[in-house]
Design a protein around this motif. Structure first.
Motif, PDB file in Angstrom:
ATOM      1  N   ILE A  46     -30.962 -22.402  17.132  1.00  0.00           N
ATOM      2  CA  ILE A  46     -30.387 -23.755  17.102  1.00  0.00           C
ATOM      3  C   ILE A  46     -28.930 -23.698  17.547  1.00  0.00           C
ATOM      4  N   LYS A  47     -28.580 -24.536  18.505  1.00  0.00           N
ATOM      5  CA  LYS A  47     -27.191 -24.621  18.966  1.00  0.00           C
ATOM      6  C   LYS A  47     -26.419 -25.613  18.104  1.00  0.00           C
ATOM      7  N   SER A  48     -25.097 -25.432  18.079  1.00  0.00           N
ATOM      8  CA  SER A  48     -24.235 -26.253  17.224  1.00  0.00           C
ATOM      9  C   SER A  48     -23.196 -26.999  18.040  1.00  0.00           C
ATOM     10  N   LEU A  49     -22.660 -28.052  17.426  1.00  0.00           N
ATOM     11  CA  LEU A  49     -21.622 -28.872  18.034  1.00  0.00           C
ATOM     12  C   LEU A  49     -20.573 -29.193  16.984  1.00  0.00           C
ATOM     13  N   ALA A  50     -19.312 -28.913  17.306  1.00  0.00           N
ATOM     14  CA  ALA A  50     -18.186 -29.244  16.428  1.00  0.00           C
ATOM     15  C   ALA A  50     -17.418 -30.393  17.075  1.00  0.00           C
ATOM     16  N   LEU A  51     -17.402 -31.543  16.426  1.00  0.00           N
ATOM     17  CA  LEU A  51     -16.677 -32.702  16.935  1.00  0.00           C
ATOM     18  C   LEU A  51     -15.355 -32.831  16.196  1.00  0.00           C
ATOM     19  N   PHE A  60     -23.548 -20.406  21.520  1.00  0.00           N
ATOM     20  CA  PHE A  60     -24.164 -21.037  20.356  1.00  0.00           C
ATOM     21  C   PHE A  60     -23.412 -22.251  19.826  1.00  0.00           C
ATOM     22  N   LEU A  61     -22.184 -22.515  20.320  1.00  0.00           N
ATOM     23  CA  LEU A  61     -21.353 -23.571  19.731  1.00  0.00           C
ATOM     24  C   LEU A  61     -20.506 -24.274  20.781  1.00  0.00           C
ATOM     25  N   LYS A  62     -20.694 -25.593  20.892  1.00  0.00           N
ATOM     26  CA  LYS A  62     -19.876 -26.432  21.771  1.00  0.00           C
ATOM     27  C   LYS A  62     -18.854 -27.184  20.928  1.00  0.00           C
ATOM     28  N   HIS A  63     -17.743 -27.571  21.564  1.00  0.00           N
ATOM     29  CA  HIS A  63     -16.675 -28.316  20.895  1.00  0.00           C
ATOM     30  C   HIS A  63     -16.334 -29.545  21.729  1.00  0.00           C
ATOM     31  N   ALA A  64     -15.946 -30.619  21.048  1.00  0.00           N
ATOM     32  CA  ALA A  64     -15.558 -31.826  21.777  1.00  0.00           C
ATOM     33  C   ALA A  64     -14.792 -32.775  20.860  1.00  0.00           C
ATOM     34  N   LYS A  65     -13.949 -33.576  21.479  1.00  0.00           N
ATOM     35  CA  LYS A  65     -13.369 -34.750  20.832  1.00  0.00           C
ATOM     36  C   LYS A  65     -13.966 -35.930  21.565  1.00  0.00           C
ATOM     37  N   VAL A  66     -14.620 -36.810  20.833  1.00  0.00           N
ATOM     38  CA  VAL A  66     -15.336 -37.926  21.458  1.00  0.00           C
ATOM     39  C   VAL A  66     -15.025 -39.220  20.719  1.00  0.00           C
ATOM     40  N   ALA A  67     -15.373 -40.314  21.335  1.00  0.00           N
ATOM     41  CA  ALA A  67     -15.201 -41.631  20.720  1.00  0.00           C
ATOM     42  C   ALA A  67     -16.120 -41.769  19.502  1.00  0.00           C
ATOM     43  N   TRP A  68     -15.759 -42.650  18.585  1.00  0.00           N
ATOM     44  CA  TRP A  68     -16.496 -42.873  17.353  1.00  0.00           C
ATOM     45  C   TRP A  68     -17.985 -43.122  17.603  1.00  0.00           C
ATOM     46  N   GLU A  69     -18.309 -43.916  18.618  1.00  0.00           N
ATOM     47  CA  GLU A  69     -19.708 -44.228  18.916  1.00  0.00           C
ATOM     48  C   GLU A  69     -20.498 -42.973  19.240  1.00  0.00           C
ATOM     49  N   HIS A  70     -19.869 -42.019  19.926  1.00  0.00           N
ATOM     50  CA  HIS A  70     -20.556 -40.770  20.255  1.00  0.00           C
ATOM     51  C   HIS A  70     -20.755 -39.907  19.005  1.00  0.00           C
ATOM     52  N   VAL A  71     -19.805 -39.949  18.086  1.00  0.00           N
ATOM     53  CA  VAL A  71     -19.969 -39.228  16.815  1.00  0.00           C
ATOM     54  C   VAL A  71     -21.224 -39.748  16.118  1.00  0.00           C
ATOM     55  N   ILE A  72     -21.351 -41.057  16.019  1.00  0.00           N
ATOM     56  CA  ILE A  72     -22.515 -41.665  15.369  1.00  0.00           C
ATOM     57  C   ILE A  72     -23.790 -41.299  16.121  1.00  0.00           C
TER      58      ILE A  72
END
Length: 101
Positions: A46-51, A60-72
């Motif tokens: 399973i891959k992971s995402l840190a927002l 195994f792990l992606k990072h991003a800063k995204v808009a609130w709608e994308h978090v949801i």
């Protein structure tokens, strides 16, 4: 605090991850999440995402800063939301996750 009507209108993301949502702060304990992400990938694939945390991506792990709608959107499609905070009152992230189903 959480607008249910707005959350209901956001579509799930096309991708599913083990998800972390939080600022890059010692209290949020990102290093613990990183260890969990590595183990989830090694044992389960399973891959992971840190927002909210900007670091170099790995296999195994992606990072991003995204808009609130994308978090949801990512909450709605996540395998699981991991909250590694050392202490919290009642985080908005938890309320948004419940509202996202």
């Amino acid at each position: 605090m959480v607008e249910l009507s707005e959350i209901r209108g956001v579509k799930p993301a096309d991708e599913s991850y083990l998800l972390f949502v939080g600022r890059d702060d010692l209290v949020k304990d990102y290093p613990l999440f990183r260890r969990i992400a590595r183990e989830a990938y090694e044992k389960l694939g399973i891959k992971s995402l840190a927002l909210g945390v900007v670091r170099g991506d790995t296999e195994f792990l992606k990072h991003a800063k995204v808009a609130w709608e994308h978090v949801i959107s990512f909450m709605k499609s996540a395998h699981v939301l991991v909250i590694t905070s050392r202490y919290e009152g009642f985080p908005t992230t938890l309320l948004e996750a419940w509202a996202s189903g």
